[in-house]
Write a protein that holds these residues in place. Structure first.
Motif, PDB file in Angstrom:
ATOM      1  N   THR A 178       0.829  -1.194   0.000  1.00 51.15           N
ATOM      2  CA  THR A 178       0.000   0.000   0.000  1.00 51.15           C
ATOM      3  C   THR A 178       0.873   1.258   0.000  1.00 51.15           C
ATOM      4  O   THR A 178       2.110   1.175   0.081  1.00 51.15           O
ATOM      5  N   GLU A 179       0.234   2.406  -0.064  1.00 48.38           N
ATOM      6  CA  GLU A 179       0.968   3.675   0.024  1.00 48.38           C
ATOM      7  C   GLU A 179       1.770   3.728   1.328  1.00 48.38           C
ATOM      8  O   GLU A 179       2.935   4.132   1.341  1.00 48.38           O
ATOM      9  N   LYS A 180       1.155   3.312   2.427  1.00 47.57           N
ATOM     10  CA  LYS A 180       1.842   3.318   3.725  1.00 47.57           C
ATOM     11  C   LYS A 180       3.075   2.421   3.689  1.00 47.57           C
ATOM     12  O   LYS A 180       4.148   2.797   4.167  1.00 47.57           O
ATOM     13  N   ASP A 181       2.945   1.233   3.107  1.00 45.82           N
ATOM     14  CA  ASP A 181       4.086   0.320   2.987  1.00 45.82           C
ATOM     15  C   ASP A 181       5.200   0.937   2.153  1.00 45.82           C
ATOM     16  O   ASP A 181       6.386   0.848   2.494  1.00 45.82           O
ATOM     17  N   ILE A 182       4.824   1.556   1.037  1.00 46.11           N
ATOM     18  CA  ILE A 182       5.805   2.153   0.124  1.00 46.11           C
ATOM     19  C   ILE A 182       6.608   3.244   0.831  1.00 46.11           C
ATOM     20  O   ILE A 182       7.834   3.318   0.689  1.00 46.11           O
ATOM     21  N   LEU A 183       5.922   4.081   1.603  1.00 48.09           N
ATOM     22  CA  LEU A 183       6.603   5.170   2.302  1.00 48.09           C
ATOM     23  C   LEU A 183       7.495   4.650   3.428  1.00 48.09           C
ATOM     24  O   LEU A 183       8.529   5.246   3.740  1.00 48.09           O
ATOM     25  N   GLU A 184       7.102   3.526   4.042  1.00 49.38           N
ATOM     26  CA  GLU A 184       7.908   2.941   5.120  1.00 49.38           C
ATOM     27  C   GLU A 184       9.091   2.140   4.584  1.00 49.38           C
ATOM     28  O   GLU A 184      10.113   1.987   5.258  1.00 49.38           O
ATOM     29  N   ALA A 185       8.962   1.626   3.380  1.00 46.45           N
ATOM     30  CA  ALA A 185       9.958   0.695   2.848  1.00 46.45           C
ATOM     31  C   ALA A 185      11.300   1.366   2.554  1.00 46.45           C
ATOM     32  O   ALA A 185      12.359   0.759   2.747  1.00 46.45           O
ATOM     33  N   ALA A 186      11.268   2.599   2.056  1.00 47.91           N
ATOM     34  CA  ALA A 186      12.511   3.239   1.620  1.00 47.91           C
ATOM     35  C   ALA A 186      12.534   4.701   2.036  1.00 47.91           C
ATOM     36  O   ALA A 186      11.521   5.400   1.926  1.00 47.91           O
ATOM     37  N   THR A 187      13.689   5.159   2.487  1.00 45.86           N
ATOM     38  CA  THR A 187      13.850   6.566   2.820  1.00 45.86           C
ATOM     39  C   THR A 187      13.936   7.384   1.527  1.00 45.86           C
ATOM     40  O   THR A 187      14.182   6.842   0.443  1.00 45.86           O
ATOM     41  N   SER A 188      13.753   8.685   1.652  1.00 48.41           N
ATOM     42  CA  SER A 188      13.881   9.549   0.478  1.00 48.41           C
ATOM     43  C   SER A 188      15.284   9.459  -0.107  1.00 48.41           C
ATOM     44  O   SER A 188      15.472   9.453  -1.322  1.00 48.41           O
ATOM     45  N   GLU A 189      16.284   9.363   0.781  1.00 53.71           N
ATOM     46  CA  GLU A 189      17.674   9.269   0.321  1.00 53.71           C
ATOM     47  C   GLU A 189      17.899   7.980  -0.470  1.00 53.71           C
ATOM     48  O   GLU A 189      18.575   7.982  -1.517  1.00 53.71           O
ATOM     49  N   ASP A 190      17.331   6.877   0.022  1.00 51.62           N
ATOM     50  CA  ASP A 190      17.455   5.599  -0.692  1.00 51.62           C
ATOM     51  C   ASP A 190      16.804   5.676  -2.072  1.00 51.62           C
ATOM     52  O   ASP A 190      17.331   5.156  -3.060  1.00 51.62           O
ATOM     53  N   MET A 191      15.652   6.344  -2.135  1.00 46.07           N
ATOM     54  CA  MET A 191      14.945   6.456  -3.409  1.00 46.07           C
ATOM     55  C   MET A 191      15.726   7.322  -4.387  1.00 46.07           C
ATOM     56  O   MET A 191      15.807   7.017  -5.586  1.00 46.07           O
ATOM     57  N   LEU A 192      16.334   8.393  -3.895  1.00 45.92           N
ATOM     58  CA  LEU A 192      17.168   9.236  -4.760  1.00 45.92           C
ATOM     59  C   LEU A 192      18.321   8.429  -5.346  1.00 45.92           C
ATOM     60  O   LEU A 192      18.631   8.532  -6.535  1.00 45.92           O
ATOM     61  N   ASP A 193      18.949   7.601  -4.503  1.00 47.73           N
ATOM     62  CA  ASP A 193      20.066   6.785  -4.973  1.00 47.73           C
ATOM     63  C   ASP A 193      19.607   5.783  -6.042  1.00 47.73           C
ATOM     64  O   ASP A 193      20.312   5.558  -7.040  1.00 47.73           O
ATOM     65  N   ALA A 194      18.435   5.182  -5.836  1.00 46.85           N
ATOM     66  CA  ALA A 194      17.917   4.203  -6.793  1.00 46.85           C
ATOM     67  C   ALA A 194      17.588   4.864  -8.130  1.00 46.85           C
ATOM     68  O   ALA A 194      17.883   4.311  -9.201  1.00 46.85           O
ATOM     69  N   ILE A 195      17.006   6.043  -8.072  1.00 46.68           N
ATOM     70  CA  ILE A 195      16.648   6.746  -9.316  1.00 46.68           C
ATOM     71  C   ILE A 195      17.905   7.257 -10.019  1.00 46.68           C
ATOM     72  O   ILE A 195      18.001   7.209 -11.257  1.00 46.68           O
ATOM     73  N   GLU A 196      18.887   7.714  -9.260  1.00 48.77           N
ATOM     74  CA  GLU A 196      20.144   8.137  -9.887  1.00 48.77           C
ATOM     75  C   GLU A 196      20.798   6.950 -10.598  1.00 48.77           C
ATOM     76  O   GLU A 196      21.309   7.097 -11.719  1.00 48.77           O
ATOM     77  N   ALA A 197      20.752   5.786  -9.962  1.00 48.31           N
ATOM     78  CA  ALA A 197      21.306   4.584 -10.595  1.00 48.31           C
ATOM     79  C   ALA A 197      20.541   4.246 -11.880  1.00 48.31           C
ATOM     80  O   ALA A 197      21.134   3.807 -12.870  1.00 48.31           O
ATOM     81  N   SER A 198      19.236   4.486 -11.876  1.00 49.35           N
ATOM     82  CA  SER A 198      18.437   4.186 -13.074  1.00 49.35           C
ATOM     83  C   SER A 198      18.765   5.144 -14.216  1.00 49.35           C
ATOM     84  O   SER A 198      18.715   4.764 -15.390  1.00 49.35           O
ATOM     85  N   LEU A 199      19.108   6.391 -13.890  1.00 52.26           N
ATOM     86  CA  LEU A 199      19.522   7.347 -14.926  1.00 52.26           C
ATOM     87  C   LEU A 199      20.833   6.910 -15.580  1.00 52.26           C
ATOM     88  O   LEU A 199      21.018   7.053 -16.789  1.00 52.26           O
ATOM     89  N   ARG A 200      21.724   6.358 -14.782  1.00 49.85           N
ATOM     90  CA  ARG A 200      22.984   5.840 -15.325  1.00 49.85           C
ATOM     91  C   ARG A 200      22.723   4.575 -16.152  1.00 49.85           C
ATOM     92  O   ARG A 200      23.347   4.356 -17.194  1.00 49.85           O
ATOM     93  N   LEU A 201      21.798   3.742 -15.668  1.00 51.05           N
ATOM     94  CA  LEU A 201      21.420   2.523 -16.391  1.00 51.05           C
ATOM     95  C   LEU A 201      20.828   2.873 -17.754  1.00 51.05           C
ATOM     96  O   LEU A 201      21.078   2.185 -18.751  1.00 51.05           O
ATOM     97  N   TYR A 202      20.069   3.947 -17.791  1.00 46.35           N
ATOM     98  CA  TYR A 202      19.471   4.415 -19.043  1.00 46.35           C
ATOM     99  C   TYR A 202      20.546   4.724 -20.084  1.00 46.35           C
ATOM    100  O   TYR A 202      20.398   4.406 -21.274  1.00 46.35           O
ATOM    101  N   GLU A 203      21.640   5.331 -19.643  1.00 41.46           N
ATOM    102  CA  GLU A 203      22.726   5.675 -20.568  1.00 41.46           C
ATOM    103  C   GLU A 203      23.460   4.436 -21.065  1.00 41.46           C
ATOM    104  O   GLU A 203      23.936   4.397 -22.197  1.00 41.46           O
ATOM    105  N   LYS A 204      23.534   3.409 -20.241  1.00 46.32           N
ATOM    106  CA  LYS A 204      24.219   2.172 -20.623  1.00 46.32           C
ATOM    107  C   LYS A 204      23.339   1.278 -21.498  1.00 46.32           C
ATOM    108  O   LYS A 204      23.819   0.284 -22.042  1.00 46.32           O
ATOM    109  N   LYS A 205      22.059   1.623 -21.586  1.00 45.93           N
ATOM    110  CA  LYS A 205      21.093   0.850 -22.394  1.00 45.93           C
ATOM    111  C   LYS A 205      20.955  -0.583 -21.891  1.00 45.93           C
ATOM    112  O   LYS A 205      20.689  -1.507 -22.678  1.00 45.93           O
ATOM    113  N   GLU A 206      21.104  -0.776 -20.599  1.00 47.02           N
ATOM    114  CA  GLU A 206      21.019  -2.121 -20.027  1.00 47.02           C
ATOM    115  C   GLU A 206      19.581  -2.402 -19.546  1.00 47.02           C
ATOM    116  O   GLU A 206      19.334  -2.743 -18.389  1.00 47.02           O
TER     117      GLU A 206
END
Length: 322
Positions: free
Chosen positions: A5-33
């Motif tokens: 649920t929304e509550k689970d999603i907000l509890e599962a990851a900190t904002s900092e963790d989410m920023l790191d995951a999205i930054e990694a996805s931007l790099r993944l986008y460039e590698k076309k992986e």
């Protein structure tokens, strides 16, 4: 398989963790992986159905989103949906995630990654234009990218600004939250400005002196005829940063400046490319900067992976027996 649920999603990851995951996805986008088929867009009467699939090494997923413009009259949100996350090795679905909550946190994190790398280091005041759901999450995520002490909110409807002010004050007790009477007042007080509106026309004044030296994040414009930013901004920019090349075809904040000659094609760069090239960010952070996000399914899969794996570790979610 678990349901989050929304509550689970907000509890599962900190904002900092989410920023790191999205930054990694931007790099993944460039590698076309990854493999991201074109999303399926279905118009039915006045409503829209979107199916957004993406495959990565460990997981693949599909977000199913519905947009029903008449829902507010029924006291139902316009945006609804769900994310299905599958194990990439077996195809077995491992999680169902609340679609609007996932979209909110990952979109906010995309904007905040741009703040992390493009905004001046001493930026401490952020402006939010558009007091909807995304306004709340963008402000929350921005506080994870910089040491924000003040948030200024502007919306055409003062009651919406007031409601968001109350919500942010409770969520961020160490931050001062203000309601701006005019956009001009917001601009005079802030270093970072985030637009999250449904406006068809620019929501900022066409005055360079009010725009210079700030970092702008554009969230709202997702159609070719929709714009949030004025001509004056583009005269201040050396580079426009985008999350995906789809922005060149989807957003009026890119299409219109290109068509009118306010912006040249070689001035546009994906944020992932900027990050992977590893160039010094010191000079860029002193400039007027603009990041435009239109989103992509890769963000959903990478964010869902983080949320799912953390949820399993923390015992969150409701188990669904097949």
């Amino acid at each position: 398989m678990i349901y989050l649920t929304e509550k689970d999603i907000l509890e599962a990851a900190t904002s900092e963790d989410m920023l790191d995951a999205i930054e990694a996805s931007l790099r993944l986008y460039e590698k076309k992986e990854f493999h991201m088929p074109q999303r399926l867009h279905v118009d039915h009467e006045d409503n829209v159905l979107l199916l957004m699939p993406c495959f990565t090494k460990d997981y693949f997923g599909t977000k199913v989103v519905t947009l029903f413009p008449e829902n507010p009259a029924k006291n139902v949100p316009v945006l609804n949906g769900i994310m299905v996350l599958n194990d990439a090795q077996t195809g077995v679905p491992v999680a169902l995630l609340d679609g609007p909550a996932l979209t909110a946190v990952r979109t906010a994190a995309v904007g905040a990654v741009s703040i992390r790398h493009l905004a001046r280091e001493d930026a401490h005041a952020v402006g939010i234009i558009g007091a909807g759901v995304q306004g709340f999450y963008q402000a929350r995520a921005a506080c994870s990218a910089r040491n924000i002490t003040d948030i200024f909110i502007y919306d055409l409807y003062p009651e919406k600004s007031s409601a968001l002010k109350d919500k942010l004050s409770k969520a961020l007790p160490d931050v001062r939250v203000h309601q701006a009477a005019r956009v001009e007042d917001l601009l005079e007080e802030t270093h970072i400005v985030i637009t999250a509106t449904t406006s068809l026309e620019p929501v900022l004044p066409d005055k360079e002196e009010l725009l210079a030296g700030k970092h702008f994040v554009g969230i709202g414009s997702y159609k070719p005829e929709v714009r949030e930013f004025p001509k004056a901004l583009f005269g201040l920019l050396k580079t426009v940063y985008i999350d995906t090349e789809h922005a060149l075809e989807e957003s009026g904040d890119i299409i219109v400046p290109l068509r009118n000659g306010w912006l040249a094609q070689d001035q546009i760069m994906t944020l992932g490319r900027f990050l992977t090239e590893g160039k010094s960010q010191d000079q860029v952070k002193q400039e007027t900067t603009f990041f435009k996000s239109v989103g992509m399914a890769l963000f959903d899969v990478c964010a869902s992976k983080l949320i799912y794996e953390n949820s399993v570790r923390k015992g969150l979610g409701q188990k669904i027996v097949r």
